[in-house]
Scaffold this motif. Sequence first.
Motif, PDB file in Angstrom:
ATOM      1  N   ILE A   1       0.838  -1.207   0.000  1.00  0.00           N
ATOM      2  CA  ILE A   1       0.000   0.000   0.000  1.00  0.00           C
ATOM      3  C   ILE A   1       0.868   1.250   0.000  1.00  0.00           C
ATOM      4  O   ILE A   1       0.638   2.178  -0.783  1.00  0.00           O
ATOM      5  CB  ILE A   1      -0.963  -0.009   1.207  1.00  0.00           C
ATOM      6  CG1 ILE A   1      -1.949  -1.171   1.070  1.00  0.00           C
ATOM      7  CG2 ILE A   1      -1.693   1.320   1.344  1.00  0.00           C
ATOM      8  CD1 ILE A   1      -2.759  -1.467   2.320  1.00  0.00           C
ATOM      9  N   ILE A   2       1.881   1.275   0.871  1.00  0.00           N
ATOM     10  CA  ILE A   2       2.782   2.424   0.940  1.00  0.00           C
ATOM     11  C   ILE A   2       3.484   2.630  -0.404  1.00  0.00           C
ATOM     12  O   ILE A   2       3.568   3.757  -0.905  1.00  0.00           O
ATOM     13  CB  ILE A   2       3.801   2.257   2.085  1.00  0.00           C
ATOM     14  CG1 ILE A   2       3.081   2.295   3.434  1.00  0.00           C
ATOM     15  CG2 ILE A   2       4.888   3.330   2.024  1.00  0.00           C
ATOM     16  CD1 ILE A   2       3.960   1.898   4.613  1.00  0.00           C
TER      17      ILE A   2
ATOM     18  N   SER B   1       2.503   1.636  -3.388  1.00  0.00           N
ATOM     19  CA  SER B   1       1.540   2.027  -4.419  1.00  0.00           C
ATOM     20  C   SER B   1       1.196   3.509  -4.331  1.00  0.00           C
ATOM     21  O   SER B   1       1.128   4.199  -5.349  1.00  0.00           O
ATOM     22  CB  SER B   1       0.261   1.191  -4.291  1.00  0.00           C
ATOM     23  OG  SER B   1       0.537  -0.170  -4.528  1.00  0.00           O
ATOM     24  N   VAL B   2       1.005   3.996  -3.118  1.00  0.00           N
ATOM     25  CA  VAL B   2       0.711   5.421  -2.935  1.00  0.00           C
ATOM     26  C   VAL B   2       1.931   6.261  -3.328  1.00  0.00           C
ATOM     27  O   VAL B   2       1.810   7.273  -4.023  1.00  0.00           O
ATOM     28  CB  VAL B   2       0.267   5.715  -1.484  1.00  0.00           C
ATOM     29  CG1 VAL B   2       0.143   7.219  -1.240  1.00  0.00           C
ATOM     30  CG2 VAL B   2      -1.058   5.023  -1.186  1.00  0.00           C
TER      31      VAL B   2
ATOM     32  N   THR C   1       2.339   6.321  -7.077  1.00  0.00           N
ATOM     33  CA  THR C   1       1.285   7.164  -7.654  1.00  0.00           C
ATOM     34  C   THR C   1       1.629   8.638  -7.518  1.00  0.00           C
ATOM     35  O   THR C   1       1.470   9.415  -8.470  1.00  0.00           O
ATOM     36  CB  THR C   1      -0.069   6.858  -6.982  1.00  0.00           C
ATOM     37  OG1 THR C   1      -0.390   5.482  -7.197  1.00  0.00           O
ATOM     38  CG2 THR C   1      -1.167   7.738  -7.531  1.00  0.00           C
ATOM     39  N   ILE C   2       2.129   9.034  -6.368  1.00  0.00           N
ATOM     40  CA  ILE C   2       2.521  10.433  -6.153  1.00  0.00           C
ATOM     41  C   ILE C   2       3.643  10.822  -7.119  1.00  0.00           C
ATOM     42  O   ILE C   2       3.601  11.904  -7.727  1.00  0.00           O
ATOM     43  CB  ILE C   2       2.933  10.664  -4.687  1.00  0.00           C
ATOM     44  CG1 ILE C   2       1.710  10.554  -3.781  1.00  0.00           C
ATOM     45  CG2 ILE C   2       3.627  12.012  -4.500  1.00  0.00           C
ATOM     46  CD1 ILE C   2       2.033  10.504  -2.296  1.00  0.00           C
TER      47      ILE C   2
ATOM     48  N   GLY D   1       6.823  11.036  -2.463  1.00  0.00           N
ATOM     49  CA  GLY D   1       6.736   9.767  -3.185  1.00  0.00           C
ATOM     50  C   GLY D   1       7.963   8.903  -3.008  1.00  0.00           C
ATOM     51  O   GLY D   1       7.869   7.698  -2.740  1.00  0.00           O
TER      52      GLY D   1
ATOM     53  N   MET E   1       8.204   7.513   0.580  1.00  0.00           N
ATOM     54  CA  MET E   1       7.277   6.395   0.784  1.00  0.00           C
ATOM     55  C   MET E   1       7.788   5.123   0.105  1.00  0.00           C
ATOM     56  O   MET E   1       7.721   4.033   0.692  1.00  0.00           O
ATOM     57  CB  MET E   1       5.881   6.755   0.274  1.00  0.00           C
ATOM     58  CG  MET E   1       5.207   7.824   1.105  1.00  0.00           C
ATOM     59  SD  MET E   1       3.583   8.269   0.492  1.00  0.00           S
ATOM     60  CE  MET E   1       2.637   6.849   1.067  1.00  0.00           C
ATOM     61  N   CYS E   2       8.302   5.262  -1.093  1.00  0.00           N
ATOM     62  CA  CYS E   2       8.862   4.090  -1.791  1.00  0.00           C
ATOM     63  C   CYS E   2      10.080   3.547  -1.055  1.00  0.00           C
ATOM     64  O   CYS E   2      10.270   2.328  -0.974  1.00  0.00           O
ATOM     65  CB  CYS E   2       9.226   4.456  -3.229  1.00  0.00           C
ATOM     66  SG  CYS E   2       7.789   4.745  -4.281  1.00  0.00           S
TER      67      CYS E   2
ATOM     68  N   SER F   1       8.841   1.621   2.020  1.00  0.00           N
ATOM     69  CA  SER F   1       8.276   0.318   1.644  1.00  0.00           C
ATOM     70  C   SER F   1       9.373  -0.655   1.216  1.00  0.00           C
ATOM     71  O   SER F   1       9.292  -1.848   1.520  1.00  0.00           O
ATOM     72  CB  SER F   1       7.230   0.467   0.543  1.00  0.00           C
ATOM     73  OG  SER F   1       7.822   0.839  -0.676  1.00  0.00           O
TER      74      SER F   1
END
Length: 81
Positions: free
Chosen positions: A6-7, A9-10, A13-14, A41, A44-45, A48
């Motif tokens: 989820i992290i 993917s968000v 996306t950003i 972004g 977050m990537c 994850s």
Amino acid sequence: MKLSDIIASVGVTILLVGFFLNLNKKIASDGKLYASLNFIGAAMCGVSSYMISFYPFVILEGVWASVALYSLVKVPRGTSN
């Protein structure tokens, strides 16, 4: 779907939204919004990737986030503050 998925993917996306907006000349590549989208972004990537122990991407995304953060906080030459 795991939390790391989820992290990631968000985060992706950003990053892609920022890239798309820049390509379509909706935001400038040297603007604060573009740098913010890249920082959030990539961070977050990176998180994850760390969660799944995929360290090459931790390094890649860490450098990406660091460069984006630097561009957010740097003070242009010839100005104060």
